[in-house]
Design an enzyme around this catalytic site. Sequence first.
Site, PDB file in Angstrom:
ATOM      1  N   ARG A  43      38.987  16.687  30.709  1.00 26.31           N
ATOM      2  CA  ARG A  43      37.689  16.310  29.933  1.00 26.31           C
ATOM      3  C   ARG A  43      37.902  15.157  29.056  1.00 26.31           C
ATOM      4  O   ARG A  43      37.068  14.664  28.488  1.00 26.31           O
ATOM      5  CB  ARG A  43      37.365  17.653  29.053  1.00 26.31           C
ATOM      6  CG  ARG A  43      36.487  18.517  29.594  1.00 26.31           C
ATOM      7  CD  ARG A  43      36.530  19.785  28.675  1.00 26.31           C
ATOM      8  NE  ARG A  43      36.152  20.887  29.235  1.00 26.31           N
ATOM      9  CZ  ARG A  43      34.930  20.946  29.405  1.00 26.31           C
ATOM     10  NH1 ARG A  43      33.990  20.295  28.858  1.00 26.31           N
ATOM     11  NH2 ARG A  43      34.084  22.079  30.195  1.00 26.31           N
ATOM     12  N   LYS A 142      47.606  30.673  42.093  1.00 25.60           N
ATOM     13  CA  LYS A 142      47.434  32.177  41.818  1.00 25.60           C
ATOM     14  C   LYS A 142      47.077  32.194  40.104  1.00 25.60           C
ATOM     15  O   LYS A 142      47.202  31.445  39.498  1.00 25.60           O
ATOM     16  CB  LYS A 142      48.483  33.002  42.041  1.00 25.60           C
ATOM     17  CG  LYS A 142      49.747  32.693  41.261  1.00 25.60           C
ATOM     18  CD  LYS A 142      50.694  33.679  41.014  1.00 25.60           C
ATOM     19  CE  LYS A 142      50.500  34.580  40.017  1.00 25.60           C
ATOM     20  NZ  LYS A 142      50.740  34.224  38.703  1.00 25.60           N
ATOM     21  N   HIS A 172      54.401  30.331  44.005  1.00 23.99           N
ATOM     22  CA  HIS A 172      55.743  29.482  43.865  1.00 23.99           C
ATOM     23  C   HIS A 172      56.976  30.371  44.060  1.00 23.99           C
ATOM     24  O   HIS A 172      58.073  29.848  44.403  1.00 23.99           O
ATOM     25  CB  HIS A 172      55.611  28.857  42.326  1.00 23.99           C
ATOM     26  CG  HIS A 172      56.104  29.593  41.390  1.00 23.99           C
ATOM     27  ND1 HIS A 172      55.240  30.511  40.708  1.00 23.99           N
ATOM     28  CD2 HIS A 172      57.415  30.080  40.788  1.00 23.99           C
ATOM     29  CE1 HIS A 172      56.205  31.269  39.729  1.00 23.99           C
ATOM     30  NE2 HIS A 172      57.233  30.738  39.795  1.00 23.99           N
ATOM     31  N   ASP A 229      49.550  39.463  37.658  1.00 18.40           N
ATOM     32  CA  ASP A 229      50.304  38.459  37.328  1.00 18.40           C
ATOM     33  C   ASP A 229      51.319  38.315  38.251  1.00 18.40           C
ATOM     34  O   ASP A 229      51.829  37.116  39.056  1.00 18.40           O
ATOM     35  CB  ASP A 229      50.442  38.326  36.010  1.00 18.40           C
ATOM     36  CG  ASP A 229      50.985  36.910  35.490  1.00 18.40           C
ATOM     37  OD1 ASP A 229      50.507  35.961  36.041  1.00 18.40           O
ATOM     38  OD2 ASP A 229      52.170  36.696  34.491  1.00 18.40           O
ATOM     39  N   HIS A 234      53.760  37.608  43.764  1.00 14.68           N
ATOM     40  CA  HIS A 234      55.334  37.333  43.988  1.00 14.68           C
ATOM     41  C   HIS A 234      55.804  38.406  44.551  1.00 14.68           C
ATOM     42  O   HIS A 234      56.791  38.511  45.574  1.00 14.68           O
ATOM     43  CB  HIS A 234      55.650  36.993  42.696  1.00 14.68           C
ATOM     44  CG  HIS A 234      55.013  35.891  41.652  1.00 14.68           C
ATOM     45  ND1 HIS A 234      54.611  34.664  42.612  1.00 14.68           N
ATOM     46  CD2 HIS A 234      54.908  35.685  40.633  1.00 14.68           C
ATOM     47  CE1 HIS A 234      54.087  33.806  41.522  1.00 14.68           C
ATOM     48  NE2 HIS A 234      54.041  34.167  40.485  1.00 14.68           N
ATOM     49  N   LYS A 334      57.801  41.500  30.980  1.00 13.15           N
ATOM     50  CA  LYS A 334      58.120  40.586  30.168  1.00 13.15           C
ATOM     51  C   LYS A 334      58.863  41.351  28.997  1.00 13.15           C
ATOM     52  O   LYS A 334      58.744  42.404  28.719  1.00 13.15           O
ATOM     53  CB  LYS A 334      56.684  39.754  29.537  1.00 13.15           C
ATOM     54  CG  LYS A 334      55.768  39.222  30.614  1.00 13.15           C
ATOM     55  CD  LYS A 334      55.133  38.080  30.161  1.00 13.15           C
ATOM     56  CE  LYS A 334      54.385  37.185  31.174  1.00 13.15           C
ATOM     57  NZ  LYS A 334      55.256  36.224  31.963  1.00 13.15           N
TER      58      LYS A 334
HETATM   59  C1  BG6 Z   1      53.782  33.009  37.090  1.00 17.48           C
HETATM   60  C2  BG6 Z   1      53.264  34.081  36.208  1.00 17.48           C
HETATM   61  O1  BG6 Z   1      53.203  33.000  38.350  1.00 17.48           O
HETATM   62  O2  BG6 Z   1      55.295  33.339  37.025  1.00 17.48           O
HETATM   63  C3  BG6 Z   1      54.108  33.934  34.777  1.00 17.48           C
HETATM   64  O3  BG6 Z   1      51.789  33.699  35.906  1.00 17.48           O
HETATM   65  C4  BG6 Z   1      55.405  34.008  34.692  1.00 17.48           C
HETATM   66  O4  BG6 Z   1      53.554  34.917  33.812  1.00 17.48           O
HETATM   67  C5  BG6 Z   1      56.223  33.182  36.010  1.00 17.48           C
HETATM   68  O5  BG6 Z   1      56.011  34.076  33.550  1.00 17.48           O
HETATM   69  C6  BG6 Z   1      57.394  33.613  36.139  1.00 17.48           C
HETATM   70  O6  BG6 Z   1      57.970  32.641  37.132  1.00 17.48           O
HETATM   71  P1  BG6 Z   1      59.737  32.441  37.211  1.00 17.48           P
HETATM   72  O7  BG6 Z   1      59.615  31.214  38.314  1.00 17.48           O
HETATM   73  O8  BG6 Z   1      59.794  31.599  35.641  1.00 17.48           O
HETATM   74  O9  BG6 Z   1      60.155  33.643  37.507  1.00 17.48           O
END
Ligand code: BG6
Length: 484
Positions: A43, A142, A172, A229, A234, A334
């Site tokens: 933006r 995601k 990822h 999340d 994952h 977390k």
């Molecule tokens: C993300 C989540 O997909 O993965 C985050 O949205 C999380 O909340 C993160 O912290 C963790 O990724 P990594 O690669 O640091 O384990």
Amino acid sequence: MAFDLVLFGGTGDLVWRKLMPALFQAFRHGTLPAGGRIIGVGRDDLSAEAYRELIRTRFDKVELAKRPSVEEFARFAALLEFVRMDLSRPDDYTRLGAALAERTADTVVMYMATAPTLFTTICEQLAAAGLNTPQTRVVLEKPLGHDLASNRAINDTVRRVFTERQVFRIDHYLGKPAVQNLFALRFGNALFEPLWRREHIANIQITMAEELGVEKRGAFYETTGALRDMVQNHALQLLCAIGMEPPINSHADAIRDEKLKVLRSLKPWTAHTLAQDVIRGQYSAGTVAGATVPGYRDELGVASHSPTETFVALRTEISNWRWAGVPFFIRTGKRLAGRDAHIVVNFRPTPHAIFNSQLGMANRLVINLQPRDGLELHLLAQGQENRRHAQTLAPVQLDLDFDKRFGSERVGAYERLLLDVIDGRLNLFVRSDEQEEAWRWVEPILNHWAADPQGPRPYAAGTWGPSAASAMIARDGFCWAEEA
Ligand code: BG6
């Protein structure tokens, strides 16, 4: 190969924290195809020069194996451009079209690093502006939706604009070197595959523990929570990589067909298993890595009575011939006691004991994802500690540290995945049917929680989560790795 990479959300967190550093690493490693342009979209009214400067200042805050010199950064920055856009305005897509038309690229990648609520609008507007050409690839971050219905709605719109082969849904975790090594371990070696089944494996544990809290993402996290999340995507992708049958070849659809079968075989939830086998937690104030940290409800953007879970532990099974009856435990949270992501494969004990041994840590394969990336095989051996009782065994371990073996500056997850998008390789991306199946499986948990007034169990920051997670796994006669 000339490529244009358009980053929607070009000034946002994901871009400067993950995508730009990954692109820079690829540039530094010489793997980013020459003749590329990286076009940030946002933006703000920024010139290309101002955008380059913004990214440069942000680079100071991210982890890079080696800081770029002024000269090196300038060479990378020459690839960066910026287009100001209000994503709801059709005219602005025409402006983007004009920027793209300045030259002919072999591949145009549209990366949606925005809030998922914008994905449908962006896709529709791209189509209206004629920017969904056969050269276009679209990358979706995601979480894709917040339940099955919203996920389907996004996928339906995307499907009207792009073919499935043009759509790259990122998870990822699939780009992490350890996950690719898991595929290599299972399908490149004959050693483990005969053991990889219910007859030899007692249970499997997947842990993704973070020390970080919700940082500045409190408002986002409030509507997401750990299940959406981390587990829906994952954790289930890791479970697929562990549990899938060998694919018939290494093509994207062969791999994704097998992952889909795993998701379809996950044991359906019942009222009993929802009550017994899923634990949700929320961190309260505590100490992490020596520092005092606030509880979740005191984080910025979080409601003072928030019911959002920051921790999930659950037990499931894959109901098929290979895995029937083997518990799979998943745990993520977390503000836990450490940053540690790993998968533990616990093998069954010997059928008959002729040595004195405490099984403890032995008989297991550990796949470490982070912070270290490698494999540990825990065995029993003749220990030297007990000189009088020669037949007392002690645990030992074979340790393969991939950083030491292959060098620590290896291809990071986002670097790998971005290069795959540019090159058109879909193997490490998630197909829409996998994603829908994963939502279908987590939805009963979301519904159960919505109707349960008890809310998440508190746990002190810096611990391994609520004790109920240990009690759950103990019901099967097992314990988490750090308790062994
Ligand atoms: C993300 C989540 O997909 O993965 C985050 O949205 C999380 O909340 C993160 O912290 C963790 O990724 P990594 O690669 O640091 O384990």
